[in-house]
Design an enzyme around this catalytic site. Structure first.
Site, PDB file in Angstrom:
ATOM      1  N   HIS A  78       4.631   1.872  -1.965  1.00 25.62           N
ATOM      2  CA  HIS A  78       5.297   1.364  -3.179  1.00 25.62           C
ATOM      3  C   HIS A  78       4.543   1.961  -4.361  1.00 25.62           C
ATOM      4  O   HIS A  78       3.311   2.016  -4.352  1.00 25.62           O
ATOM      5  CB  HIS A  78       5.211  -0.165  -3.133  1.00 25.62           C
ATOM      6  N   HIS A 146       9.308  -5.324  -3.258  1.00 26.89           N
ATOM      7  CA  HIS A 146      10.206  -5.875  -4.263  1.00 26.89           C
ATOM      8  C   HIS A 146      10.764  -4.833  -5.231  1.00 26.89           C
ATOM      9  O   HIS A 146      11.427  -5.185  -6.209  1.00 26.89           O
ATOM     10  CB  HIS A 146       9.472  -6.963  -5.072  1.00 26.89           C
ATOM     11  N   ASP A 165       3.596  -5.368  -0.923  1.00 22.77           N
ATOM     12  CA  ASP A 165       3.670  -6.623  -1.677  1.00 22.77           C
ATOM     13  C   ASP A 165       4.188  -7.805  -0.844  1.00 22.77           C
ATOM     14  O   ASP A 165       3.802  -8.955  -1.089  1.00 22.77           O
ATOM     15  CB  ASP A 165       4.593  -6.450  -2.894  1.00 22.77           C
TER      16      ASP A 165
HETATM   17 FE1  FEO Z   1       4.907  -4.330  -6.894  1.00 21.84          FE
HETATM   18 FE2  FEO Z   1       1.740  -5.311  -6.178  1.00 21.84          FE
HETATM   19  O1  FEO Z   1       3.057  -4.273  -6.961  1.00 21.84           O
END
Ligand code: FEO
Length: 399
Positions: A78, A146, A165
């Site tokens: 991510h 997310h 996450d």
């Molecule tokens: Fe969506 Fe911990 O960053």
């Protein structure tokens, strides 16, 4: 200090003891950690980096095990900067490493870092595997868990899910595993994380959880990118995510209100009394005095919302307006609700609350209760009865 989490797999992340506001919206009373994992094999893989200011901590921990230069793969599950900020520093030290990420993640990294054209990318998708020698990394795309670019990395031989996450909590700790700290803190922070980060995407989350279940992959450990690692009974957090994604909650009422001259506040307290008298757990908060990210956690954990505001300029008070706007974005599932409030002359707040609740997909199960100026003793009794009725509906609805 690095920490072994499986055979030849190490936590090498960073602890941010002092973070108190994540995303500039989300209070983190316990700080956080940025978790990175190093997989040692014939080829070495680093899974996720850390927030940029902590690059030195990450590199120091990697170098306790192996020179950073020896890394062959950097998996970016991510691209958000709390997990990719140290990527340029890693690529500086390991320029031959290949970055493994989703197509969206590559796009985002290119916009976030305008990288050196020599950076090598290999885009992966669900089901793709990369062998490191004895260990195999399998990738599972997890869009909107997310961000659209999110994915999980599964280390097959260790039944280890590196979930980024998802399943994490904002907790800074000298311990690395859920079973080493007070579990009540873990659950509180898990709920807050879900409410503030994942709530609008529950449909996709449910489908992803079903997909993981149907795939039959064994999961022995879940290691997220924030907080503590689930090395015992990881099914418990998978089950809890499904419970929240399905909009389930225990018998609990949340009274969210704001008040100008304490008339709406007096109504709120009478409503609380009614819910309590009916034998249902209740929690109340004055929105203008409460951290918003804690408020959304209470929404997640409650079956019913009783929402009240004084009227100002024919509408709600500012803290209530912000809460209702956010609620429309969160679209909480399977909640029942009603509204209340006091006004001096024209009124309007109760209607605004009811309309907003409906727009948020919340079922308004009875007409709102309004009083003029200060509630009379009889009107306070009506508030108690309202609390009892909502509590009764909560009991009937099950969870
Ligand atoms: Fe969506 Fe911990 O960053």
């Amino acid at each position: 200090m690095h920490v072994k989490i499986a055979d030849d797999v190490y936590w090498v992340g960073a602890i941010d003891w002092n973070l108190r506001l994540y995303h500039h919206t989300y209070s983190t009373h316990h700080g956080t950690s940025y978790n990175s994992y190093l997989i040692m094999d014939d080829k070495i893989a680093l899974v996720d980096a850390v927030y940029g200011p902590f690059a030195g901590e990450l590199i120091g921990r990697i170098n306790e095990i192996t020179p950073t230069e020896r890394i062959s793969y950097v998996v970016v599950n991510h691209s958000e900067p709390d997990h990719s900020g140290a990527l340029p520093a890693i690529m500086e030290l390991a320029p031959e490493a290949t970055i493994l990420c989703t197509a969206k993640c590559r796009d985002y990294l290119e916009r976030l870092y305008y990288p050196d054209p020599d950076w090598k990318f290999s885009v992966v998708k669900t089901g793709d595997e990369v062998s490191l020698g004895k260990k195999t990394m399998r990738f599972i795309e997890a869009p909107m868990m997310h961000w659209p670019d999110s994915m999980f990395t599964y280390v097959k031989e260790d039944s280890l899910l590196l979930s980024n996450d998802a399943f994490g909590q904002h907790i800074a700790s000298s311990q690395r595993f859920v079973d080493e700290i007070d579990e009540a803190v873990v659950w509180e922070e898990e709920a807050k994380y879900f409410a503030n980060t994942l709530y609008p995407f529950v449909g996709l989350i449910k489908r992803k959880l079903d997909e993981i279940k149907d795939s039959g992959i064994p999961i022995k450990t879940i290691a997220p990118s924030h907080g503590l690692i689930w090395r015992k009974e990881p099914q418990r957090i998978l089950d809890k995510y499904m419970y929240w994604a399905e909009g389930r909650a225990k018998e609990r009422v949340f009274v969210a209100y704001d008040t100008m001259w304490e008339s709406t506040g007096a109504m709120a307290m009478a409503i609380v009394d009614g819910v309590q008298e009916a034998g249902v757990e209740v929690r109340a908060c004055r929105l203008s005095a409460t951290d918003p990210s804690d408020v959304y956690t209470d929404v997640l954990l409650s079956k019913a919302l009783i929402v009240g505001s004084s009227t100002v300029n024919n509408t709600v008070l500012p803290a209530m307006a912000a809460f209702l706007e956010e609620l429309k974005g969160l679209r909480p599932k399977n909640k029942i609700a009603c509204a209340f409030g006091s006004h001096g002359w024209g009124g309007g707040a109760v209607k605004v609350i009811e309309k907003s609740l409906q727009q948020a997909g919340v079922e308004v199960i009875q007409p709102g209760l309004t009083v003029r100026h200060k509630p009379s003793p009889e009107e306070l009794k009506e508030c108690v009865e309202l609390g009892k009725r909502i509590a009764g509906s909560v009991k009937q609805s099950g969870n």
